[in-house]
Design a protein around this motif. Structure first.
Motif, PDB file in Angstrom:
ATOM      1  N   THR A   1      -7.312  -8.243  -6.956  1.00  0.00           N
ATOM      2  CA  THR A   1      -6.668  -7.113  -7.630  1.00  0.00           C
ATOM      3  C   THR A   1      -7.589  -5.890  -7.605  1.00  0.00           C
ATOM      4  OG1 THR A   1      -5.561  -8.697  -9.021  1.00  0.00           O
ATOM      5  CG2 THR A   1      -5.530  -6.446  -9.806  1.00  0.00           C
ATOM      6  N   ALA A   2      -8.857  -6.121  -7.860  1.00  0.00           N
ATOM      7  CA  ALA A   2      -9.805  -4.992  -7.876  1.00  0.00           C
ATOM      8  C   ALA A   2      -9.912  -4.371  -6.478  1.00  0.00           C
ATOM      9  CB  ALA A   2     -11.171  -5.478  -8.354  1.00  0.00           C
ATOM     10  N   LEU A   3      -9.983  -5.220  -5.480  1.00  0.00           N
ATOM     11  CA  LEU A   3     -10.092  -4.715  -4.095  1.00  0.00           C
ATOM     12  C   LEU A   3      -8.832  -3.936  -3.712  1.00  0.00           C
ATOM     13  CD1 LEU A   3     -11.737  -4.811  -1.390  1.00  0.00           C
ATOM     14  CD2 LEU A   3     -10.325  -6.777  -0.764  1.00  0.00           C
ATOM     15  N   GLN A   4      -7.691  -4.490  -4.088  1.00  0.00           N
ATOM     16  CA  GLN A   4      -6.425  -3.818  -3.739  1.00  0.00           C
ATOM     17  C   GLN A   4      -6.336  -2.447  -4.406  1.00  0.00           C
ATOM     18  OE1 GLN A   4      -3.504  -6.808  -4.901  1.00  0.00           O
ATOM     19  NE2 GLN A   4      -3.153  -7.324  -2.747  1.00  0.00           N
ATOM     20  N   LEU A   5      -6.751  -2.377  -5.664  1.00  0.00           N
ATOM     21  CA  LEU A   5      -6.661  -1.097  -6.370  1.00  0.00           C
ATOM     22  C   LEU A   5      -7.583  -0.064  -5.715  1.00  0.00           C
ATOM     23  CD1 LEU A   5      -5.509   0.544  -8.692  1.00  0.00           C
ATOM     24  CD2 LEU A   5      -7.349  -0.320 -10.147  1.00  0.00           C
ATOM     25  N   TYR A   6      -8.776  -0.499  -5.393  1.00  0.00           N
ATOM     26  CA  TYR A   6      -9.736   0.394  -4.754  1.00  0.00           C
ATOM     27  C   TYR A   6      -9.172   0.921  -3.421  1.00  0.00           C
ATOM     28  CZ  TYR A   6     -13.916   1.770  -2.161  1.00  0.00           C
ATOM     29  OH  TYR A   6     -14.822   2.463  -1.391  1.00  0.00           O
ATOM     30  N   ARG A   7      -8.637   0.001  -2.648  1.00  0.00           N
ATOM     31  CA  ARG A   7      -8.127   0.388  -1.328  1.00  0.00           C
ATOM     32  C   ARG A   7      -6.838   1.194  -1.432  1.00  0.00           C
ATOM     33  NH1 ARG A   7      -9.556  -4.903   2.505  1.00  0.00           N
ATOM     34  NH2 ARG A   7     -11.725  -4.276   2.828  1.00  0.00           N
ATOM     35  N   LEU A   8      -6.047   0.885  -2.436  1.00  0.00           N
ATOM     36  CA  LEU A   8      -4.803   1.648  -2.629  1.00  0.00           C
ATOM     37  C   LEU A   8      -5.132   3.105  -2.927  1.00  0.00           C
ATOM     38  CD1 LEU A   8      -1.718   1.888  -3.034  1.00  0.00           C
ATOM     39  CD2 LEU A   8      -2.063   1.222  -5.415  1.00  0.00           C
TER      40      LEU A   8
ATOM     41  N   THR B   1       2.927  -2.249   1.174  1.00  0.00           N
ATOM     42  CA  THR B   1       2.093  -1.045   1.215  1.00  0.00           C
ATOM     43  C   THR B   1       0.814  -1.389   1.974  1.00  0.00           C
ATOM     44  OG1 THR B   1       2.938  -0.311  -0.917  1.00  0.00           O
ATOM     45  CG2 THR B   1       0.841   0.639  -0.214  1.00  0.00           C
ATOM     46  N   THR B   2       0.482  -0.601   2.985  1.00  0.00           N
ATOM     47  CA  THR B   2      -0.756  -0.871   3.729  1.00  0.00           C
ATOM     48  C   THR B   2      -1.909  -0.214   2.965  1.00  0.00           C
ATOM     49  OG1 THR B   2      -0.758   1.147   5.081  1.00  0.00           O
ATOM     50  CG2 THR B   2       0.540  -0.692   5.910  1.00  0.00           C
ATOM     51  N   ILE B   3      -3.060  -0.911   2.884  1.00  0.00           N
ATOM     52  CA  ILE B   3      -4.166  -0.315   2.120  1.00  0.00           C
ATOM     53  C   ILE B   3      -5.462  -0.164   2.920  1.00  0.00           C
ATOM     54  CG2 ILE B   3      -3.370  -0.745  -0.242  1.00  0.00           C
ATOM     55  CD1 ILE B   3      -4.954  -3.381  -0.199  1.00  0.00           C
ATOM     56  N   THR B   4      -5.388  -0.480   4.219  1.00  0.00           N
ATOM     57  CA  THR B   4      -6.594  -0.196   5.032  1.00  0.00           C
ATOM     58  C   THR B   4      -6.255   0.558   6.311  1.00  0.00           C
ATOM     59  OG1 THR B   4      -6.388  -2.386   6.031  1.00  0.00           O
ATOM     60  CG2 THR B   4      -7.991  -2.173   4.254  1.00  0.00           C
ATOM     61  N   LYS B   5      -4.981   0.751   6.573  1.00  0.00           N
ATOM     62  CA  LYS B   5      -4.645   1.376   7.855  1.00  0.00           C
ATOM     63  C   LYS B   5      -5.001   2.852   7.889  1.00  0.00           C
ATOM     64  CE  LYS B   5      -0.883   0.543  10.219  1.00  0.00           C
ATOM     65  NZ  LYS B   5       0.546   0.269  10.353  1.00  0.00           N
ATOM     66  N   GLU B   6      -5.486   3.292   9.056  1.00  0.00           N
ATOM     67  CA  GLU B   6      -5.872   4.697   9.204  1.00  0.00           C
ATOM     68  C   GLU B   6      -4.800   5.506   9.933  1.00  0.00           C
ATOM     69  OE1 GLU B   6     -10.710   4.024   9.566  1.00  0.00           O
ATOM     70  OE2 GLU B   6      -9.588   4.508  11.377  1.00  0.00           O
ATOM     71  N   GLY B   7      -4.363   4.993  11.080  1.00  0.00           N
ATOM     72  CA  GLY B   7      -3.467   5.778  11.933  1.00  0.00           C
ATOM     73  C   GLY B   7      -2.085   5.955  11.350  1.00  0.00           C
TER      74      GLY B   7
END
Ligand code: DLL
Length: 432
Positions: free
Chosen positions: A16-23, A285-291
């Motif tokens: 959950t913490a990682l997802q929030l950070y990445r979101l 929801t993607t949370i690491t994609k750049e392009g």
């Protein structure tokens, strides 16, 4: 076997913490780099800083395939084209394709996530994998390809089609992993039988199947015909391609790459978020994609999620087999019917093969449903009473499951179409 055990077995709290950070990072990225998302977020008064828990995700409006189409081809990309090193596209049945773009980092993440799926399903660097998905704009072949190479598996990039040659290579190259749609794997098994290639001539031991739905009954059929352990994996080009989720060897649902994608299940009619375990439409929801990041993308795929730890030790959410797409669901005489329900019924009946076609039409104002099924042995067509009995059995079983009368037509062996990619088993003449 794990590709990235630490991520695949995280505690819920850490996840959950990682997802929030990445979101938050993703929101910042899209807010500043994609005008479409800035407008959408402004419209609901949400700025990236205001997001303090994962629940805030629910404030964000959904993104749909139509939104992507309206920004064809590159309008939703979050990076300039010089950073985009690959594009893929999904064909779609009408109009322009949906185009997606990847940066170098995206391709690296993609290969990692596919490597996870391969290892979960039993693939190793010792294996020889035949990729029988079509290479091209479709994400299936390239997606699997780079994941396999990352592990160190030997890749045979044969692509789809040319079935007899596939089988020759499978035998000569000592292929141990077959990668394809389940329907193509079935067709290949049939051609193998016709050309006298048996399980013992091959070294095949694992099947990694995906890109379309298949029932448990179809899995058993594939496992016994090929003598393999078959797992299923799921993905969609908009989100990345294959690698979004995949089964481990326990075959109890597909482990979802939650450290890169946040899944939600919604009621497709109201858009309300449902609880774990409730069936509805998958939203990602993607949370690491750049392009090509996507916020709350409506997949139209109907499934449910479980957060129970799997026997393999993975803690990632597990996604149930896709029941069908909300836009594939047939409404026949007011009854909701998923083609997968029909497949389940058919696969359990003797004398008929796994090939079928569903034809929906209208007579006057009344919908009609016809199910055409191939016989294993054509000689039964001459025995009218047996034929009638078999048709009545199928009709009755379909009625029990669907609550609907269907016309059943038994047809000659090998008379229905075969598929080398995704199968198209439904013909809805009401739409023509
Ligand atoms: O089919 C990506 C993929 C390739 C996944 C190879 C797995 C293996 P698209 O062509 O964009 O991408 O189609 C995505 O296919 O929304 C689902 O409706 C369906 N689909 C994909 N995998 C499964 C599955 C690829 N395991 C659409 N079960 C998705 C059921 C699936 N449906």
């Amino acid at each position: 076997m794990f590709w990235s055990k630490e991520q695949e077995c995280m505690s819920r709290e850490d996840m959950t913490a990682l997802q929030l950070y990445r979101l938050r990072k993703t929101l910042e990225r899209v807010y500043h780099q994609v005008p479409f998302y800035k407008q959408r977020l402004d419209a609901v008064g949400l700025t990236p800083e205001k997001v303090s828990s994962l629940k805030d995700l629910q404030e964000i409006p959904f993104t749909t395939k139509e939104d992507i189409r309206q920004h064809y081809p590159y309008g939703l990309f979050a990076e300039p084209m010089k950073k985009i090193v690959r594009v893929h596209a999904s064909s779609g049945t009408t109009g322009k394709p949906t185009v997606v773009g990847y940066t170098k980092n995206d391709l690296n993440t993609w290969a990692d996530l596919v490597a996870r799926v391969i290892m979960m399903g039993g693939g190793t660097e010792e294996d020889v994998a035949q990729v029988a998905f079509g290479y091209g704009l479709f994400t299936g072949a390239f997606g699997l390809h780079y994941g396999l190479e990352k592990i160190g598996t030997t890749v045979v990039p044969v692509s789809s089609g040319n079935t007899e040659k596939q089988l020759m290579l499978m035998k000569d190259f000592g292929t141990t992993i077959l990668i394809s749609t389940p329907s193509y794997a079935l067709y290949m098994a049939e051609v193998a039988q016709e050309t006298g290639i048996g399980k013992d001539d091959l070294k095949l031991r694992v099947g990694l199947f995906g890109a379309e739905g298949s029932t448990e009954e179809m899995r058993s059929e594939l496992e016994s015909r090929w003598g393999i352990l078959a797992t299923e994996n799921y993905g969609l080009s908009e989100i990345m391609g294959p690698g979004v989720s995949g089964e481990c060897m326990h075959k109890k649902g597909m482990h979802f790459a939650e450290d890169h994608f946040i899944p939600e299940i919604i009621d497709p009619d109201t858009g309300n978020v449902l609880n774990w375990g409730e069936k509805g439409e998958l939203v990602i929801t993607t949370i690491t994609k750049e392009g090509f990041p996507l916020l709350r993308y409506r997949t139209k795929d109907i499934t449910w999620l479980s957060d129970e730890t799997c026997d393999c030790g993975r803690t990632l959410a597990r996604m149930a087999k896709v029941q069908g797409r909300s836009d594939d669901m047939l409404i026949i005489k007011g009854v909701n019917v998923f083609p997968s329900q029909i497949e389940s019924v058919l696969m359990g009946i003797e004398h008929i093969g796994p090939h079928y076609q569903i034809i929906v039409d209208k007579k006057g104002f009344v919908d009609t449903l016809e199910v055409q099924v191939e016989l294993v042995n054509g000689s039964i067509l001459e025995k009218f009473s047996e034929l009638e009995k078999l048709e009545a059995t199928i009709r009755h079983k379909l009625y029990t499951v669907l609550g609907l009368e269907a016309k059943v037509k038994l047809v000659e062996p090998k008379s229905l179409e075969r598929f080398v990619g995704k199968a198209k088993r439904v013909i809805d003449l009401r739409k023509v």
